[in-house]
Write a protein that holds these residues in place. Structure first.
Motif, PDB file in Angstrom:
ATOM      1  N   PRO A   1      -3.497 -44.869  10.729  1.00  0.00           N
ATOM      2  CA  PRO A   1      -3.491 -43.528  10.115  1.00  0.00           C
ATOM      3  C   PRO A   1      -2.518 -42.602  10.850  1.00  0.00           C
ATOM      4  O   PRO A   1      -2.142 -42.843  11.987  1.00  0.00           O
ATOM      5  CB  PRO A   1      -4.922 -43.071  10.278  1.00  0.00           C
ATOM      6  N   THR A   2      -2.139 -41.560  10.180  1.00  0.00           N
ATOM      7  CA  THR A   2      -1.343 -40.509  10.827  1.00  0.00           C
ATOM      8  C   THR A   2      -2.076 -39.194  10.663  1.00  0.00           C
ATOM      9  O   THR A   2      -2.904 -39.021   9.764  1.00  0.00           O
ATOM     10  CB  THR A   2       0.053 -40.387  10.180  1.00  0.00           C
ATOM     11  N   THR A   3      -1.769 -38.280  11.532  1.00  0.00           N
ATOM     12  CA  THR A   3      -2.359 -36.941  11.465  1.00  0.00           C
ATOM     13  C   THR A   3      -1.333 -35.957  11.983  1.00  0.00           C
ATOM     14  O   THR A   3      -0.228 -36.349  12.361  1.00  0.00           O
ATOM     15  CB  THR A   3      -3.675 -36.875  12.282  1.00  0.00           C
ATOM     16  N   SER A   4      -1.687 -34.739  12.020  1.00  0.00           N
ATOM     17  CA  SER A   4      -0.765 -33.741  12.563  1.00  0.00           C
ATOM     18  C   SER A   4      -1.545 -32.756  13.416  1.00  0.00           C
ATOM     19  O   SER A   4      -2.756 -32.585  13.262  1.00  0.00           O
ATOM     20  CB  SER A   4      -0.038 -33.008  11.440  1.00  0.00           C
ATOM     21  N   ALA A   5      -0.848 -32.151  14.319  1.00  0.00           N
ATOM     22  CA  ALA A   5      -1.421 -31.114  15.189  1.00  0.00           C
ATOM     23  C   ALA A   5      -0.288 -30.186  15.575  1.00  0.00           C
ATOM     24  O   ALA A   5       0.884 -30.510  15.412  1.00  0.00           O
ATOM     25  CB  ALA A   5      -2.064 -31.739  16.416  1.00  0.00           C
ATOM     26  N   SER A   6      -0.650 -29.057  16.095  1.00  0.00           N
ATOM     27  CA  SER A   6       0.358 -28.074  16.492  1.00  0.00           C
ATOM     28  C   SER A   6       0.555 -28.103  17.988  1.00  0.00           C
ATOM     29  O   SER A   6      -0.384 -28.329  18.758  1.00  0.00           O
ATOM     30  CB  SER A   6      -0.070 -26.667  16.079  1.00  0.00           C
ATOM     31  N   VAL A   7       1.780 -27.892  18.415  1.00  0.00           N
ATOM     32  CA  VAL A   7       2.093 -27.668  19.822  1.00  0.00           C
ATOM     33  C   VAL A   7       2.434 -26.187  19.919  1.00  0.00           C
ATOM     34  O   VAL A   7       3.382 -25.712  19.288  1.00  0.00           O
ATOM     35  CB  VAL A   7       3.286 -28.531  20.294  1.00  0.00           C
ATOM     36  N   THR A   8       1.640 -25.451  20.668  1.00  0.00           N
ATOM     37  CA  THR A   8       1.860 -24.006  20.779  1.00  0.00           C
ATOM     38  C   THR A   8       2.650 -23.690  22.044  1.00  0.00           C
ATOM     39  O   THR A   8       2.685 -24.476  22.999  1.00  0.00           O
ATOM     40  CB  THR A   8       0.522 -23.248  20.807  1.00  0.00           C
ATOM     41  N   ALA A   9       3.264 -22.552  22.043  1.00  0.00           N
ATOM     42  CA  ALA A   9       4.076 -22.124  23.182  1.00  0.00           C
ATOM     43  C   ALA A   9       3.193 -21.901  24.405  1.00  0.00           C
ATOM     44  O   ALA A   9       2.086 -21.370  24.303  1.00  0.00           O
ATOM     45  CB  ALA A   9       4.815 -20.845  22.827  1.00  0.00           C
ATOM     46  N   LYS A  10       3.703 -22.317  25.539  1.00  0.00           N
ATOM     47  CA  LYS A  10       3.002 -22.113  26.802  1.00  0.00           C
ATOM     48  C   LYS A  10       3.299 -20.691  27.283  1.00  0.00           C
ATOM     49  O   LYS A  10       4.432 -20.225  27.231  1.00  0.00           O
ATOM     50  CB  LYS A  10       3.467 -23.116  27.854  1.00  0.00           C
ATOM     51  N   THR A  11       2.274 -20.014  27.758  1.00  0.00           N
ATOM     52  CA  THR A  11       2.435 -18.642  28.242  1.00  0.00           C
ATOM     53  C   THR A  11       3.019 -18.639  29.642  1.00  0.00           C
ATOM     54  O   THR A  11       2.553 -19.349  30.531  1.00  0.00           O
ATOM     55  CB  THR A  11       1.081 -17.906  28.237  1.00  0.00           C
ATOM     56  N   LEU A  12       4.048 -17.834  29.817  1.00  0.00           N
ATOM     57  CA  LEU A  12       4.649 -17.621  31.132  1.00  0.00           C
ATOM     58  C   LEU A  12       4.328 -16.208  31.596  1.00  0.00           C
ATOM     59  O   LEU A  12       4.267 -15.280  30.793  1.00  0.00           O
ATOM     60  CB  LEU A  12       6.175 -17.772  31.069  1.00  0.00           C
ATOM     61  N   THR A  13       4.134 -16.071  32.885  1.00  0.00           N
ATOM     62  CA  THR A  13       3.934 -14.742  33.460  1.00  0.00           C
ATOM     63  C   THR A  13       5.082 -14.443  34.410  1.00  0.00           C
ATOM     64  O   THR A  13       5.757 -15.340  34.900  1.00  0.00           O
ATOM     65  CB  THR A  13       2.589 -14.639  34.202  1.00  0.00           C
ATOM     66  N   VAL A  14       5.281 -13.177  34.656  1.00  0.00           N
ATOM     67  CA  VAL A  14       6.312 -12.725  35.577  1.00  0.00           C
ATOM     68  C   VAL A  14       5.619 -12.195  36.822  1.00  0.00           C
ATOM     69  O   VAL A  14       4.696 -11.384  36.732  1.00  0.00           O
ATOM     70  CB  VAL A  14       7.188 -11.624  34.948  1.00  0.00           C
ATOM     71  N   THR A  15       6.070 -12.668  37.967  1.00  0.00           N
ATOM     72  CA  THR A  15       5.523 -12.192  39.237  1.00  0.00           C
ATOM     73  C   THR A  15       6.618 -11.454  40.010  1.00  0.00           C
ATOM     74  O   THR A  15       7.790 -11.544  39.674  1.00  0.00           O
ATOM     75  CB  THR A  15       5.020 -13.371  40.095  1.00  0.00           C
ATOM     76  N   GLY A  16       6.216 -10.748  41.035  1.00  0.00           N
ATOM     77  CA  GLY A  16       7.176 -10.139  41.947  1.00  0.00           C
ATOM     78  C   GLY A  16       7.760  -8.812  41.522  1.00  0.00           C
ATOM     79  O   GLY A  16       8.679  -8.312  42.160  1.00  0.00           O
ATOM     80  N   ILE A  17       7.255  -8.214  40.452  1.00  0.00           N
ATOM     81  CA  ILE A  17       7.751  -6.894  40.071  1.00  0.00           C
ATOM     82  C   ILE A  17       6.781  -5.847  40.614  1.00  0.00           C
ATOM     83  O   ILE A  17       5.584  -5.911  40.376  1.00  0.00           O
ATOM     84  CB  ILE A  17       7.913  -6.753  38.548  1.00  0.00           C
ATOM     85  N   THR A  18       7.328  -4.911  41.363  1.00  0.00           N
ATOM     86  CA  THR A  18       6.534  -3.830  41.939  1.00  0.00           C
ATOM     87  C   THR A  18       7.154  -2.494  41.526  1.00  0.00           C
ATOM     88  O   THR A  18       8.188  -2.467  40.871  1.00  0.00           O
ATOM     89  CB  THR A  18       6.492  -3.934  43.477  1.00  0.00           C
ATOM     90  N   ALA A  19       6.532  -1.424  41.938  1.00  0.00           N
ATOM     91  CA  ALA A  19       7.058  -0.093  41.613  1.00  0.00           C
ATOM     92  C   ALA A  19       6.917   0.823  42.815  1.00  0.00           C
ATOM     93  O   ALA A  19       5.918   0.756  43.547  1.00  0.00           O
ATOM     94  CB  ALA A  19       6.323   0.491  40.419  1.00  0.00           C
ATOM     95  N   ASN A  20       7.911   1.655  43.013  1.00  0.00           N
ATOM     96  CA  ASN A  20       7.866   2.668  44.068  1.00  0.00           C
ATOM     97  C   ASN A  20       7.154   3.913  43.556  1.00  0.00           C
ATOM     98  O   ASN A  20       7.178   4.210  42.362  1.00  0.00           O
ATOM     99  CB  ASN A  20       9.289   3.054  44.493  1.00  0.00           C
ATOM    100  N   ASN A  21       6.544   4.641  44.474  1.00  0.00           N
ATOM    101  CA  ASN A  21       5.914   5.914  44.133  1.00  0.00           C
ATOM    102  C   ASN A  21       6.998   6.929  43.789  1.00  0.00           C
ATOM    103  O   ASN A  21       8.151   6.783  44.186  1.00  0.00           O
ATOM    104  CB  ASN A  21       5.087   6.422  45.307  1.00  0.00           C
ATOM    105  N   ARG A  22       6.613   7.976  43.057  1.00  0.00           N
ATOM    106  CA  ARG A  22       7.566   9.033  42.756  1.00  0.00           C
ATOM    107  C   ARG A  22       6.872  10.380  42.719  1.00  0.00           C
ATOM    108  O   ARG A  22       5.662  10.478  42.574  1.00  0.00           O
ATOM    109  CB  ARG A  22       8.296   8.766  41.453  1.00  0.00           C
ATOM    110  N   VAL A  23       7.691  11.408  42.836  1.00  0.00           N
ATOM    111  CA  VAL A  23       7.214  12.781  42.746  1.00  0.00           C
ATOM    112  C   VAL A  23       7.072  13.141  41.267  1.00  0.00           C
ATOM    113  O   VAL A  23       7.868  12.714  40.427  1.00  0.00           O
ATOM    114  CB  VAL A  23       8.205  13.737  43.445  1.00  0.00           C
TER     115      VAL A  23
END
Length: 182
Positions: A1-23
């Protein structure tokens, strides 16, 4: 038999982004506070060609008001490469502080007086005004508790007069610190 299924996109995250304080500047813009030098992708399958671009990055504070650890929503980060279509990128977030903006006061003068043993100074406040209010912020000068004090009670020309009791009112006043003039 044959069947089908979906391959979904893998979620990526971004690390290492920070923010400086401001007035405080009466805006929610956080673009100039973002630090991206350590930005990296997390979750790429070993051997896949996927690269990160922060060229279009933008940041927005949750509100314009003064506060600590204020959330910043980040947008505009993209991925590219031959395997990029296999991934979905999650935009990161970060936090930073918005600190008080200092207001100065102009237009106040001390009146000369005849020696009387007191350090109390009479003030002229007709032209008193704040300098440094941002945009259309609702901030007003409150001179209801103003006082002036000579540095000493002795006869002298040009004796310094310390001024105290100037406050700010209005819906945006809590975003400002006041430098009391002399």
């Amino acid at each position: 038999p044959t069947t089908s299924a979906s391959v979904t996109a893998k979620t990526l995250t971004v690390t290492g982004i920070t923010a400086n304080n401001r007035v405080y500047d009466a805006t929610t813009d956080a673009h100039d506070q973002l630090v991206t030098s350590s930005a990296a992708l997390s979750g790429v399958v070993n051997g896949d060609a996927v690269s990160l671009s922060v060229a279009g990055i933008n940041g927005t504070f949750a509100s314009k008001t003064v506060g600590n650890s204020k959330p910043i929503t980040i947008t505009g980060i993209t991925i590219s490469g031959t395997d990029a279509d296999n991934y979905a990128l999650t935009q990161p977030s970060t936090t930073a502080n918005i600190t008080l903006k200092t207001l100065t006061v102009t237009g106040i003068s001390a009146n000369n007086k005849v020696y009387n043993g007191s350090t109390t100074a009479a003030l002229t406040t007709t032209n008193a005004a704040f300098v440094g209010i941002q945009g259309n912020d609702n901030v007003a000068l409150d001179l209801g508790s103003i006082s002036g004090t000579f540095a000493n009670a002795n006869v002298n020309i040009g004796t310094a007069v310390a001024i105290a009791g100037i406050t700010a009112t209005g819906t945006d006043a809590s975003n400002y610190a006041i430098t009391q003039p002399t």
